[in-house]
Write an enzyme that holds these catalytic residues in place. Structure first.
Site, PDB file in Angstrom:
ATOM      1  N   CYS A 250      64.987  -5.382  77.962  1.00  0.00           N
ATOM      2  CA  CYS A 250      66.274  -4.676  77.981  1.00  0.00           C
ATOM      3  C   CYS A 250      66.248  -3.584  79.048  1.00  0.00           C
ATOM      4  O   CYS A 250      65.180  -3.192  79.526  1.00  0.00           O
ATOM      5  CB  CYS A 250      66.580  -4.089  76.603  1.00  0.00           C
ATOM      6  SG  CYS A 250      65.893  -2.448  76.338  1.00  0.00           S
TER       7      CYS A 250
ATOM      8  N   PHE B  87      90.931  -4.396  57.174  1.00  0.00           N
ATOM      9  CA  PHE B  87      89.802  -3.632  56.658  1.00  0.00           C
ATOM     10  C   PHE B  87      89.992  -2.132  56.911  1.00  0.00           C
ATOM     11  O   PHE B  87      89.757  -1.310  56.024  1.00  0.00           O
ATOM     12  CB  PHE B  87      88.490  -4.125  57.283  1.00  0.00           C
ATOM     13  CG  PHE B  87      87.285  -3.422  56.741  1.00  0.00           C
ATOM     14  CD1 PHE B  87      86.791  -3.724  55.490  1.00  0.00           C
ATOM     15  CD2 PHE B  87      86.647  -2.433  57.481  1.00  0.00           C
ATOM     16  CE1 PHE B  87      85.679  -3.064  54.967  1.00  0.00           C
ATOM     17  CE2 PHE B  87      85.534  -1.772  56.972  1.00  0.00           C
ATOM     18  CZ  PHE B  87      85.059  -2.086  55.715  1.00  0.00           C
TER      19      PHE B  87
ATOM     20  N   ASP C 254      78.941  -9.842  62.811  1.00  0.00           N
ATOM     21  CA  ASP C 254      79.234  -8.623  63.575  1.00  0.00           C
ATOM     22  C   ASP C 254      78.812  -7.459  62.702  1.00  0.00           C
ATOM     23  O   ASP C 254      78.835  -7.559  61.472  1.00  0.00           O
ATOM     24  CB  ASP C 254      80.730  -8.482  63.873  1.00  0.00           C
ATOM     25  CG  ASP C 254      81.495  -7.912  62.691  1.00  0.00           C
ATOM     26  OD1 ASP C 254      81.791  -8.680  61.758  1.00  0.00           O
ATOM     27  OD2 ASP C 254      81.761  -6.698  62.674  1.00  0.00           O
TER      28      ASP C 254
ATOM     29  N   CYS D 277      63.857  -0.603  78.022  1.00  0.00           N
ATOM     30  CA  CYS D 277      62.403  -0.851  77.978  1.00  0.00           C
ATOM     31  C   CYS D 277      61.802  -1.227  79.330  1.00  0.00           C
ATOM     32  O   CYS D 277      60.614  -1.022  79.546  1.00  0.00           O
ATOM     33  CB  CYS D 277      62.090  -1.931  76.956  1.00  0.00           C
ATOM     34  SG  CYS D 277      62.469  -1.425  75.271  1.00  0.00           S
TER      35      CYS D 277
ATOM     36  N   ASP E  39      89.659  -8.079  64.876  1.00  0.00           N
ATOM     37  CA  ASP E  39      89.834  -8.172  63.432  1.00  0.00           C
ATOM     38  C   ASP E  39      91.322  -7.977  63.148  1.00  0.00           C
ATOM     39  O   ASP E  39      92.107  -7.731  64.057  1.00  0.00           O
ATOM     40  CB  ASP E  39      88.950  -7.157  62.707  1.00  0.00           C
ATOM     41  CG  ASP E  39      89.359  -5.728  62.995  1.00  0.00           C
ATOM     42  OD1 ASP E  39      90.327  -5.524  63.752  1.00  0.00           O
ATOM     43  OD2 ASP E  39      88.710  -4.810  62.473  1.00  0.00           O
TER      44      ASP E  39
ATOM     45  N   HIS F 221      69.208  -1.068  73.948  1.00  0.00           N
ATOM     46  CA  HIS F 221      68.026  -1.738  73.398  1.00  0.00           C
ATOM     47  C   HIS F 221      68.362  -2.459  72.090  1.00  0.00           C
ATOM     48  O   HIS F 221      67.994  -3.614  71.889  1.00  0.00           O
ATOM     49  CB  HIS F 221      66.871  -0.757  73.160  1.00  0.00           C
ATOM     50  CG  HIS F 221      65.775  -1.356  72.348  1.00  0.00           C
ATOM     51  ND1 HIS F 221      64.794  -2.148  72.891  1.00  0.00           N
ATOM     52  CD2 HIS F 221      65.569  -1.361  70.988  1.00  0.00           C
ATOM     53  CE1 HIS F 221      64.009  -2.603  71.922  1.00  0.00           C
ATOM     54  NE2 HIS F 221      64.461  -2.147  70.761  1.00  0.00           N
TER      55      HIS F 221
ATOM     56  N   CYS G 133      59.783  -5.983  75.913  1.00  0.00           N
ATOM     57  CA  CYS G 133      61.239  -6.117  75.807  1.00  0.00           C
ATOM     58  C   CYS G 133      61.832  -6.007  77.209  1.00  0.00           C
ATOM     59  O   CYS G 133      61.448  -5.140  77.992  1.00  0.00           O
ATOM     60  CB  CYS G 133      61.806  -5.030  74.894  1.00  0.00           C
ATOM     61  SG  CYS G 133      63.608  -5.014  74.842  1.00  0.00           S
TER      62      CYS G 133
ATOM     63  N   ASP H 142      94.268  -9.745  55.672  1.00  0.00           N
ATOM     64  CA  ASP H 142      93.919  -9.933  54.260  1.00  0.00           C
ATOM     65  C   ASP H 142      93.774  -8.583  53.586  1.00  0.00           C
ATOM     66  O   ASP H 142      93.758  -7.551  54.250  1.00  0.00           O
ATOM     67  CB  ASP H 142      92.585 -10.684  54.151  1.00  0.00           C
ATOM     68  CG  ASP H 142      91.428  -9.887  54.749  1.00  0.00           C
ATOM     69  OD1 ASP H 142      91.682  -9.068  55.665  1.00  0.00           O
ATOM     70  OD2 ASP H 142      90.278 -10.069  54.318  1.00  0.00           O
TER      71      ASP H 142
HETATM   72 ZN   LIG Z   1      64.249  -2.780  74.795  1.00  0.00          ZN
END
Ligand SMILES: [Zn+2]
Length: 377
Positions: free
Chosen positions: A311, A93, A271, A314, A89, A340, A309, A143
């Site tokens: 991941c 900000f 994001d 999991c 970025d 996760h 899942c 900006d």
């Molecule tokens: Zn998971």
């Protein structure tokens, strides 16, 4: 370098080719503020959770360890050991949200570091120089991100200055990309649309910056306290005035529902800190709503966070075990929840891409929103 593969209504399925590889969109960029995703997640971990783009913060890396240091070490990719795309970025900000004392002038912003109070000046040229030193794949324009409750007069002046700053960013980026010692001479520049919740200011600004033929366009100053309805209204009004044949990035957004709605309005880059921040607090996303793993009902729950899942959390661990880790303040607990959550977001983006390709985005969106709004399990 960016092309639309398929459109389904306004939703676009795109592909951005960069020097650091291809980005399939819609994409969710995983936020690693200070060159790491909070929760002890390494770049090696990112390979296993479908991360396409890592996002780092210019302001944070400028104050610590310093962009000159990163440059001496070969740039952010080498420093973090991550060879895929990185977006930085502009620092704008954080300058406006983190720093205490600040003064906005035509040349840029004078402010104090939130680390040691040191006086810093940052303008469009400085932001481009810092991002060039970091050598990210995509640099964001510098900006002003004004408060969403600022007056119309303030927003008008601020947006006009942001346009002048954008022209300076473009000129400086062109210059930097031609210097012999620049690490990434193909650094891309995305411009940022501002205008708070005023449709007419947003539209005028979108038209104006579109003329600059940048590599991509972002919508800034949203998800900063306005209602979701206001955000969707601004997207409905503004996105059609940004070039369709360029990436469209909604900065700092958002919840899974926000992302599903914004994709439907033509946005394809996102994001947000939510998945990592919520994960660190034991809040995990599932297709049936969010769970708070601190809740006593998970004490003896030997199921994974989400059945099926894939991941890293999991595939092996139970809710009960992760709950215990969180309560015992073991770092692994946070880490598993963050992994996760990022996997959940990245997988949702994969589903979104597939649904657009198959021309069933609206149907997918409805089914996903219905399912996620279900009661906690
Ligand atoms: Zn998971």
């Amino acid at each position: 370098m960016y092309k639309i593969i398929k459109k389904d209504g306004l939703a676009k399925r795109g592909r951005l080719e960069t020097v650091h590889g291809t980005i399939e969109t819609p994409v969710f960029m995983n936020v690693g503020t200070a060159a790491a995703i909070k929760g002890a997640v390494s770049t090696e971990d990112l390979q296993g959770i479908k991360t396409q783009v890592e996002l780092s913060n210019t302001y944070h890396l400028h104050v610590r360890p310093g962009d000159e240091v990163v440059k001496k070490l070969g740039g952010l990719h080498k420093f973090m050991v991550w060879d895929k795309p990185i977006l930085t970025d502009s620092g704008g900000f954080q300058v406006f949200s983190l720093s205490g004392l600040r003064k906005i002038k035509e040349e840029g912003v004078y402010f104090q570091s939130h680390i040691d109070g040191k006086k810093i000046f940052m303008g469009p040229e400085e932001s481009m120089q810092i991002q060039s030193n970091l050598a990210s794949t995509i640099a964001m324009a510098f900006d002003e991100c004004p408060s969403s409750v600022a007056s119309r007069q303030y927003i008008e002046n601020s947006v006009a200055r942001t346009t002048r700053w954008l022209e300076r960013c473009k000129a400086e980026m062109n210059r930097l990309n031609q210097l012999p010692d620049t690490i990434n001479k193909h650094q891309l520049l995305f411009g940022i649309n501002q205008g708070a919740i005023y449709e007419d200011i947003r539209i005028e600004h979108a038209k104006r910056i579109s003329e600059l033929d940048l590599d991509g366009y972002a919508l800034g100053g949203l998800a900063v306290g306005e209602s979701h309805e206001d955000m969707y209204r601004i997207l409905d009004a503004t996105v059609p005035h940004l070039p369709e044949n360029k990436p469209t990035y909604l900065m700092g957004v958002g919840t899974p529902a926000n992302i599903l709605e914004a994709v439907d309005r033509g946005v394809d880059f996102f994001d947000c800190v939510y998945p990592s921040r919520n994960g660190r607090h034991g809040h995990v996303y599932t297709n049936h709503g969010k769970l708070n793993l601190f809740n006593a009902k998970y004490e003896l729950d030997d199921r994974p966070i989400e059945e099926g899942c894939q991941c890293p959390a999991c595939r092996k661990y139970s809710r009960a075990y992760i709950r215990h880790l969180l309560k015992a303040k073991e770092m692994l607990g946070m880490r598993l929840c963050v992994l996760h959550n990022l996997y959940f977001y990245n997988t949702m983006m994969e589903e979104i891409r597939e649904a657009i390709e198959e021309g069933r985005y609206k149907e997918y969106k409805k089914q996903k929103l219905d399912s996620m709004s279900g009661k906690q399990i």
